[in-house]
Enzyme design. Structure first.
Site, PDB file in Angstrom:
ATOM      1  N   ARG A 145      -1.001   9.810  -3.700  1.00 24.38           N
ATOM      2  CA  ARG A 145      -0.388   9.147  -2.554  1.00 24.38           C
ATOM      3  C   ARG A 145       0.451   7.944  -2.971  1.00 24.38           C
ATOM      4  NH1 ARG A 145      -5.974   8.638  -2.247  1.00 24.38           N
ATOM      5  NH2 ARG A 145      -6.924   6.571  -1.965  1.00 24.38           N
TER       6      ARG A 145
ATOM      7  N   ARG B  68       0.850  -1.189   0.000  1.00 21.65           N
ATOM      8  CA  ARG B  68       0.000   0.000   0.000  1.00 21.65           C
ATOM      9  C   ARG B  68       0.889   1.243   0.000  1.00 21.65           C
ATOM     10  NH1 ARG B  68      -4.279  -0.540   4.803  1.00 21.65           N
ATOM     11  NH2 ARG B  68      -4.903   1.516   4.006  1.00 21.65           N
ATOM     12  N   HIS B  69       0.319   2.335  -0.427  1.00 24.51           N
ATOM     13  CA  HIS B  69       1.019   3.616  -0.347  1.00 24.51           C
ATOM     14  C   HIS B  69       1.340   3.927   1.110  1.00 24.51           C
ATOM     15  CE1 HIS B  69      -2.728   5.222   1.281  1.00 24.51           C
ATOM     16  NE2 HIS B  69      -3.343   4.562   0.302  1.00 24.51           N
TER      17      HIS B  69
ATOM     18  N   HIS C  27      -3.609   0.479  -3.446  1.00 25.41           N
ATOM     19  CA  HIS C  27      -4.526   0.799  -2.357  1.00 25.41           C
ATOM     20  C   HIS C  27      -5.106  -0.482  -1.775  1.00 25.41           C
ATOM     21  CE1 HIS C  27      -4.393   4.930  -3.997  1.00 25.41           C
ATOM     22  NE2 HIS C  27      -4.344   4.290  -5.151  1.00 25.41           N
TER      23      HIS C  27
ATOM     24  N   GLU D 290      -7.813   3.384  -6.303  1.00 20.16           N
ATOM     25  CA  GLU D 290      -8.624   2.811  -5.230  1.00 20.16           C
ATOM     26  C   GLU D 290     -10.079   2.689  -5.666  1.00 20.16           C
ATOM     27  OE1 GLU D 290      -9.126   0.872  -3.040  1.00 20.16           O
ATOM     28  OE2 GLU D 290      -8.456   1.718  -1.132  1.00 20.16           O
TER      29      GLU D 290
ATOM     30  N   ASN E 149      -5.877   8.964   5.527  1.00 17.73           N
ATOM     31  CA  ASN E 149      -5.786   7.843   6.451  1.00 17.73           C
ATOM     32  C   ASN E 149      -5.798   8.332   7.898  1.00 17.73           C
ATOM     33  OD1 ASN E 149      -3.508   6.014   4.314  1.00 17.73           O
ATOM     34  ND2 ASN E 149      -5.705   5.754   4.545  1.00 17.73           N
TER      35      ASN E 149
END
Length: 721
Positions: A578, A526-527, A665, A599, A533
């Site tokens: 991101r 994931r980023h 994502h 995403e 977040n």
């Protein structure tokens, strides 16, 4: 059957020129030569090369088949005054017809008496059929058109010219094994014999006896007596070269020659794999209530036509140690991931359960009547179990066995008559090094040799078994079939297709042409933690938090250490900032942005917290809680929609022969991971993909293995969709 190079195709030519100085000199490279398409040596008609990167220019074109040898040269023109030309020094560059190669040379341009400009030049040539040209254009339209959502491109490539030292490294320890964390029980790190993971023989487990099905027993009886006519389904005639050719009206054949890295197609003019005769009701009448990939499967059912074609049996054919079980396992995983009810039935598993694992090579002799009868019986039991499962709702069954004689295949077709469509997939390997490796791996892993203490004796026994199979082997020449010839050697291969039509068979062909056994790692992560977040917000396009920036630097250091010897690796991200910012510190590898990796689209809920969704949209909150897989955000997507748009990514990951780092994502990585781990669709939304953790997936001849690296703790570990 013709190959790509002799099927009247066209020649694709790509010329690339690299020079860091060229842009500063305000010069533009062109190409001219003897062919009219290149100006017939007229510099004023020279073809301009397009800038592909900071210091790289490229020109691609397609030349007609059987063109005369073309000579060309590179020429530089002033951007302000194109009449002033600087032609490269040296002899003309020849370009022949029918070759598939990449050549790298130098080009020298004399700017003045004291200064000369040296450039690197790559010339790539490849023979293409009209079908391949059409497929390439379709891919261009699908993947390189601007997004209607953001105005960005579906795929963007950023090619880094060199591999300088990474200045972003942030104290990551040299020993990467210190960051390894326990894997989930999905794939694990051990090697498992693939046949052990196939469907359990319920007909044997339930009764311990053979089937009482009268039809099956009748077919077996005739087969053993020799009364079953081998021409019942396989009426063949001798061709001019003495080979058997199927005698079928309207037969369709397509050859696919695949070189390393990309498929090359050769298709006779009368071949069509088309769904143009399928009518779809614009009003959606009769369309089953389904979403995403399930909807695609429902449409596929309607596209088949006859009832028996809605159920598909893939029958593997081939000598032992040819990769049949490996191919069957990959197909099973792919079709399940797309939403098709698929099961893998391994006849060897049935044989071991009924007759034990201590059978010597004599059991497999073609003149051993009892052995032949016993092997045909367990094959019929496996087929009967498969057909029973299909009557209960199954869609695709895969019959994994040698099925090396026409009599055996006729038996299976007789059992399936009026119930389902059969496609034979024959695996052929002529590479002796690959065969030797497969044989030794088979003896090492197979339960047939679990009690054999002398490994070399087991190898000799298996080779003796193989020799018995070779004596009676009959290649597939009947019905619908796909022949995979030397597809696993790593040196290209050929795919032969006969009488294949329909949506799902077409997807299977496209999947198989892109599969290979080259071992390579795929890194999923994931980023880094984003500002959304931290705020617990859904979707969005925010930048990285401070913790996310630290992770991006640690990830860059990890990639540099893990892939330091992999010069052809690539970095894939979504088009959201991101992921792009997470990949930014990674240097020395090309970076590719995929819109398909974005995403899940949260629609009207984008940017909201879950508390806000619960308060403002309680019905949507409850619907999502009850069925996270199928729930579609208003004006957004469901997990099934995400899986559907990720299929081109999966195909490309299968095609890649070099390592790939995918920075994406949570919902996207859950879907990708579910493919490799062969997880049921219902479990996709529950898969754990933590922040700041790298999942390394190794793909190779032994299957799929997993290792996880946790580089740092996440400040908000539960953030995400």
């Amino acid at each position: 059957m013709a190959t790509a190079a002799s099927s009247g195709g066209h020649q694709y030519v790509s010329v690339k020129l690299e020079s860091p100085r060229l842009a500063a000199l305000d010069l533009a490279p062109h190409l001219f030569g003897s062919h009219p398409i290149a100006g017939s040596w007229d510099p004023s008609k020279a073809l301009p090369m397009e800038r592909a990167a900071d210091a790289i220019w490229e020109l691609s074109c397609v030349l007609p088949s059987r063109h005369e040898t073309m000579d060309f040269k590179l020429v530089l023109k002033q951007k302000a005054d194109s009449s002033q030309c600087i032609v490269e020094e040296g002899p003309n560059r020849p370009l022949g017809c029918g070759s598939n190669e990449v050549e790298m040379t130098d080009a020298v341009f004399k700017l003045n008496e004291k200064d000369a400009l040296e450039c690197k030049v790559w010339v790539e040539t490849e023979m293409l059929s009209p079908f391949d040209l059409a497929a390439s254009w379709k891919a261009h339209q699908e993947n390189f058109q601007p997004s209607r959502v953001r105005g960005t491109y579906d795929v963007v490539m950023d090619v880094t010219e060199s591999r300088p030292k990474n200045d972003f490294a942030s104290g990551l320890e040299l020993d990467l094994e210190k960051y390894v964390v326990p894997t989930t029980p999905n794939m694990g790190s051990g090697v498992v014999y693939a046949a052990n993971l196939t469907e359990n023989p319920r007909s044997l487990l339930n009764t311990g006896m053979s089937s009482n099905n009268d039809t099956t027993m009748g077919i077996l009886h005739n087969l053993v007596k020799g009364d079953a006519s081998p021409d019942h389904y396989a009426n063949t005639k001798k061709d001019v070269d003495g080979r058997h050719a199927p005698q079928q009206e309207g037969q369709r054949v397509v050859l696919v020659d695949r070189g390393v890295g990309s498929p090359r197609f050769a298709r006779p003019k009368n071949e069509t794999i088309s769904t143009s005769n399928i009518k779809q009701d614009s009003e959606g009448k009769g369309m089953p209530a389904a979403e995403g990939a399930v909807a695609a499967a429902a449409v596929a059912d309607q596209m088949y036509g006859p009832k028996e074609d809605r159920k598909l049996v893939i029958v593997l054919v081939g000598l032992p140690a040819r990769g049949k079980t490996f191919t069957a396992a990959k197909l099973t995983r792919y079709l399940r991931w797309l939403g098709h009810e698929t099961k893998h039935f391994n006849v060897g598993k049935y044989r071991r359960l009924k007759h034990g694992t201590n059978q010597t090579a004599d059991f497999f002799r073609g003149d051993n009547k009892e052995g032949v009868e016993a092997r045909n019986e367990v094959a019929a039991l496996a087929m009967e179990d498969m057909l029973s499962w299909m009557e209960e709702g199954g869609q695709v069954g895969i019959c994994d066995a040698t099925n090396s004689t026409r009599n055996r295949r006729n038996m299976l077709m007789k059992m399936a008559e009026g119930k389902c469509k059969i496609i034979f997939v024959e695996t052929i390997c002529n590479d002796q090094d690959v065969l030797e490796r497969n044989i030794r791996l088979k003896v090492q892993q197979s339960p047939d040799y679990a009690e054999q203490t002398d490994f070399e004796a087991g190898v000799r026994d298996f080779k003796e078994r193989l020799a018995y199979y070779e004596k009676v082997y009959e290649p597939v020449e009947e019905g619908s079939y796909i022949k995979m010839i030397d597809m696993v050697s790593g040196n290209g291969g050929q795919l032969q297709i006969n009488n294949i039509s329909g949506y799902l068979p077409g997807r299977i062909v496209f999947f198989l042409v892109n599969c290979h056994l080259t071992p390579r790692p795929i890194l999923l992560t994931r980023h880094g933690e984003s500002l959304d977040n931290v705020g617990g917000r859904i979707g969005g396009d925010s930048s990285l938090s401070e913790a996310g920036q630290i992770y991006s630097r640690k990830l860059a250091s990890f990639v540099e250490k893990r892939l330091k010897s992999e010069r052809t690796a690539s970095i894939w991200t979504s088009t959201l900032q991101r992921t792009i910012l997470t990949a930014h510190p990674i240097i020395g590898f090309p970076k590719i942005q995929w819109r398909a990796l974005d995403e899940i689209n949260a629609g009207v809920c984008d940017g909201m917290t879950y508390d806000e969704v619960k308060k403002n949209k309680p019905e949507d909150y409850e619907s999502r809680r009850k069925d996270k897989l199928r729930y579609r955000y208003p004006r957004g997507e469901s997990y099934l929609d995400v899986i559907q748009r990720l299929e081109p990514v999966i195909i490309e990951l299968e095609r890649q022969r070099s390592p790939v780092v995918v920075i994406a994502h949570q919902a996207v990585l859950r879907s990708l991971y579910a493919y490799f781990a062969d997880k049921p669709l219902e479990e996709v939304p529950k898969i754990e993909i933590p922040l700041h953790t790298i999942i390394e997936i190794k793909m190779g001849v032994t299957g799929v293995e997993e290792k996880r690296y946790k580089l740092m703790d996440a400040v908000n570990p539960t953030a995400g969709i």
